[in-house]
Enzyme design. Structure first.
Site, short mmCIF file in Angstrom:
data_model
loop_
_atom_site.label_atom_id
_atom_site.label_comp_id
_atom_site.label_asym_id
_atom_site.label_seq_id
_atom_site.Cartn_x
_atom_site.Cartn_y
_atom_site.Cartn_z
CG HIS A 240 -2.12 -0.82 1.12
ND1 HIS A 240 -3.29 -0.38 0.56
CD2 HIS A 240 -2.33 -2.11 1.45
CE1 HIS A 240 -4.19 -1.35 0.58
NE2 HIS A 240 -3.63 -2.42 1.13
CE LYS B 216 -7.05 13.80 -0.01
NZ LYS B 216 -6.92 12.59 -0.80
NE ARG B 217 -5.40 10.10 10.06
CZ ARG B 217 -5.09 9.14 10.93
NH1 ARG B 217 -5.84 8.06 11.02
NH2 ARG B 217 -4.07 9.25 11.72
CE LYS C 248 -14.24 6.25 0.11
NZ LYS C 248 -13.56 6.56 1.41
C1 LIG Z 1 -12.31 6.90 1.72
C2 LIG Z 1 -11.89 7.32 3.06
C3 LIG Z 1 -10.55 7.60 3.33
C4 LIG Z 1 -9.47 7.55 2.26
O1 LIG Z 1 -9.38 8.83 1.66
P1 LIG Z 1 -8.13 9.22 0.73
O2 LIG Z 1 -8.53 10.54 0.17
O3 LIG Z 1 -8.05 8.17 -0.33
O4 LIG Z 1 -6.94 9.29 1.59
C5 LIG Z 1 -10.20 8.00 4.61
N1 LIG Z 1 -11.12 8.12 5.58
C6 LIG Z 1 -12.44 7.87 5.36
C7 LIG Z 1 -13.41 8.03 6.47
C8 LIG Z 1 -12.86 7.45 4.09
O5 LIG Z 1 -14.15 7.19 3.89
#
Ligand SMILES: *Cc1c(COP(=O)(O)O)cnc(C)c1O
Length: 803
Positions: A347, A535-536, A647
């Protein structure tokens, strides 16, 4: 029970009274949620039993997906949807004066994950079940999932998460299937004929008790299982240990999820968790296989074990231990079966995230496992020697144990028959750079499986308005075959469809605006562009680039009264790992910027900055449907795939992004004219890392806009932050030469954002882009991803079950 509204109502009332011993009139929303949850789980039971029975009698191949994280979110809504009983429940509850949505919102998120990796595991479970594939999850039942985030004075504060506080209606404790997991102690060797045998003695055992959660597929008859292991003390403590110490140490193993997803923590408790998950899962899998097959000789024909990143990599030596020590197989036979059984997903290419365990921690905790890893390493190095004789450097670089460390990724590669990356560009970087030596040695083991998301949760459930419009327009075939979303392309220029599409987006923006006002007290303009980065928080994801751009917009609006922009609402959501100092400073910076911008009468009508606290799955489900712009601006080469990007796309947001991870494939699918791509390419970034040649101070000195915003970090521009508050950020850019090329990509980012603003003002054109994104998002469903895993890695077939 769910066959008619009247039957449902009667059953619901009866269940509520028998469960709680009180009348409906006195019941709380939580009582009602639990009542409905129990009814649904009971409804699932017969199919769950039938699936397990069928798997046993057919003895078909099963896959077990081992993951240290499962970021499930809430389950009631998706179970109702997948079972096709949402309408009847909604109508029945409405008759009783209950809003189903309120009940759904009283469910706590199962937040047993940090971010993308854990959410991927959850999407995969949904797709496995929906495709009737026999695939099960194995994880840890953390008592506390990822911390709850509060923002106080602009700072992140972490509170312990308590998802089990009111019980979990979805789980079933299966004490009869508990197993023991052994730590510490030593290894005794004894001769048995011409065979050397090993016994792990004086160990400290703890009990792993499984809690099973049924995984229901969409309109599917099969019900799979997510098995989460709970750590519990044995009735008598081993080695005359103090009872209370033993209890505390044992329970700690499944107490907390580690709140970091890109740094190798290196803590002994983490290694304990990893072995706990792996040992419990494998003992259980092997036991079941023995019952069905009598021996383990054909294990690899009946079982596939997939490890989600290296956290469960001890599955390799653990399976070897079982085959060698318990099954008394030869090393060669055991190794063949192990490699054929196990497959691995990588990953990350971030080297600081690659797990390495010091021998001094590993060996005492897991003495027998360590011995086996040593033997694997020796045999592996011997193979390398045969091929690369005298190439000491190469052998040292590839060794599993070197310089006092166990390299988990090397173990994963040596012990798996398949190694996959998670987006096309990521797999190429693995093959050509990060894992080049391994690719040269095992070219056939490497393959790509671009990530996906379940469209059932991320479109059908979380955006019923858009789903309804799509169904009205092209029918419902896309629900089973998401590639059919392409049929929307025929309507992307149709003014009537565009108008309806626009109204759906506006409606969802209004819902999010309500949530924003509730949480922050700030009222946002729903005619503004909703520009979202959720995102994080990580340096490589470059939330800082976004922030600096907003500061620049603010500066321009202040300086130039004639400067006009389409109003924008910048929305952030992000948790920072509690120990990640820099990331927490960025959160403070976002909140200070919001304070500054939102209250300035000169800019507040055109610029708003919102920080939504406690970003998690349930909040994400409200955000994606309302987004106009999707910020995917990581430093190229750093984001393995991303799934948030998918998403957004599926909900009609247009990507502003770098050519990183799955953004590349999103652009290819949607068409370059339907995405805003900017910045350094991965090749350029990697070339800079290799050859140098980047000086961030040049950009600082030669671009007045950059100088201005960077200076504002430390010159008192933010009234509620003293001069030192953002020094770390300033230093990262100027003193430490801006490792993530924020300043290098600043100008192209400003330019592309101007283009975005202009494009939005042409409503027809914007809607065409947005619709094209939805239409082409079918490729990014996890159904496609899982079908590829099933065909190309696991070799599993759908279950043949009839209603
Ligand atoms: C989809 C999702 C992520 C991943 O987001 P990235 O933009 O791909 O880092 C992280 N946290 C939650 C709650 C998500 O639904």
């Amino acid at each position: 029970m769910f066959t008619s509204v009247e039957r449902f109502k009667a059953a619901f009332l009866e269940k509520l009274e028998t469960m709680y011993g009180k009348s409906f009139r006195d019941s709380t929303a939580r009582d009602q949620y639990h009542t409905l949850g129990h009814m649904v789980r009971e409804h699932i039971s017969s199919r769950w039993i039938a699936t397990n029975e069928k798997n046993r009698t057919d003895n078909n191949k099963q896959v077990y997906y081992l993951s240290i994280e499962f970021l499930l979110g809430r389950l009631l809504g998706s179970n109702l949807l997948n079972l096709g009983i949402h309408e009847v429940c909604e109508a029945g509850l409405r008759d009783l004066g209950i809003d189903l949505q309120d009940l759904e919102e009283s469910e706590a998120d199962a937040g047993l994950g940090n971010g993308g990796l854990g959410r991927l595991a959850a999407c995969f479970l949904d797709s496995l079940a929906s495709l009737s594939l026999p695939g099960h999850g194995c994880g840890i039942r953390y008592k506390h999932g990822l911390f709850d985030q509060k923002i106080v004075d602009g700072y992140q504060v972490e509170l312990p998460e308590q998802w089990l506080r009111h019980g979990n209606v979805w789980e079933v404790r299966r004490h009869d299937q508990a197993v023991e997991v052994h730590f510490w102690g030593s290894v005794e060797s004894l001769r048995s004929g011409d065979r050397l045998e090993f016994r792990h003695i004086n160990s400290e055992a703890i009990m792993a008790v499984p809690y099973d959660i049924p995984v229901v597929g969409y309109e599917a008859v099969a019900v799979n299982t997510l098995r989460l292991w709970n750590a519990e003390p044995l009735p008598f403590p081993p080695n005359q240990k103090n009872v209370l110490d033993y209890k505390r140490e044992t329970e700690a193993v499944s107490e907390f999820l580690y709140p970091d997803d890109t740094h190798d923590e290196g803590k002994i408790l983490r290694l304990k968790q990893q072995y706990f998950l792996v040992s419990a899962s494998l003992q259980n899998i092997v036991k079941q296989h023995r019952e069905r097959n009598g021996s383990l000789r054909n294990l690899h024909e009946k079982i596939a074990i997939h490890i989600n990143d290296t956290h469960p990599v001890l599955a390799i030596p653990e399976l070897m231990r079982i085959l060698l020590d318990e099954e008394k197989m030869s090393w060669e036979d055991a190794w063949h079966i192990t490699v054929q059984t196990i497959s691995y997903t990588n990953h990350t290419t971030l080297s600081e995230a690659l797990e390495k365990w010091p021998i001094r921690i590993f060996q005492p905790l897991l003495p027998r496992i360590y011995m086996i890893v040593e033997e694997i390493n020796e045999r592996f190095c011997r193979e390398l020697w045969d091929r690369y004789t005298y190439d000491w450097k190469r052998i040292e670089d590839m060794a599993i144990i070197a310089h006092g460390l166990v390299k988990m990724a090397h173990l994963a590669i040596a012990g798996s028959h398949s190694i996959n990356g998670v987006a096309h560009i990521h797999t190429e970087i693995l093959k050509q750079r990060e894992m080049r030596l391994f690719y040269e040695f095992y070219p056939d083991r490497f393959n790509n499986k671009t990530n996906g998301i379940t469209h059932r949760r991320w479109l059908l459930k979380s955006n019923p308005e858009l789903s309804g419009l799509i169904a009205d327009t092209i029918g419902t075939g896309w629900i089973h075959d998401p590639a059919k979303l392409q049929d929307l392309l025929a309507y992307k220029g149709d003014p009537a469809f565009q108008e309806r599409f626009f109204r759906v987006k506006q409606f969802r923006k209004e819902l999010l605006a309500k949530r924003i006002e509730e949480q922050t007290g700030i009222r946002v303009d729903t005619n503004s562009i909703f520009d979202v980065q959720v995102k994080r928080l990580h340096a490589y994801k470059r939330q800082l680039l976004n922030v600096l751009h907003i500061m620049h917009l603010y500066n321009r609006l202040k300086e130039d009264g004639g400067y006009t922009i389409h109003p924008r609402t910048f929305i952030f959501g992000a948790k920072a790992s509690p120990g990640y100092y820099y990331a927490k400073k960025i959160i403070k910076l976002m909140n200070e910027l919001a304070e500054k911008v939102n209250h300035d009468p000169q800019t507040r009508d055109r610029l708003k900055v919102i920080f939504l606290e406690n970003y998690r799955v349930s909040l994400a489900e409200e955000i994606f449907p309302a987004a106009d712009v999707s910020e995917q601006i990581s430093t190229a080469s750093k984001e393995a795939s991303g799934t948030g990007n998918m998403k957004f796309m599926m909900n009609g947001a247009v990507t502003v992004g770098t050519l990183d991870g799955a953004n590349v494939e999103i652009r290819d699918e949607a068409g370059a004219e339907n995405a805003f791509i900017f910045g350094l390419t991965a090749e350029e970034v990697l070339r800079y890392y290799q050859n140098g040649g980047y000086r961030s101070s040049d950009y600082y000195h030669h671009d007045k806009r950059i100088k201005k915003v960077v200076d504002q970090l430390v010159n008192g521009f933010f009234p509620n932050a003293d001069a030192e508050e953002f020094e770390t950020i300033y230093d990262s850019l100027i003193i430490q030469n801006d490792e993530y090329f924020v300043l290098r990509d600043f100008a192209p980012y400003v330019d592309i954002q101007e283009e975005v603003g202009r494009a939005y003002q042409n409503r027809q054109r914007w809607l065409e882009m947005s619709i094209a994104n939805v239409a082409k998002s079918g490729y990014f469903t996890s159904d496609r991803t899982i079908q590829q895993y099933a065909n190309e890695i696991w070799g599993i077939q759908p279950i043949q079950l009839y209603r």
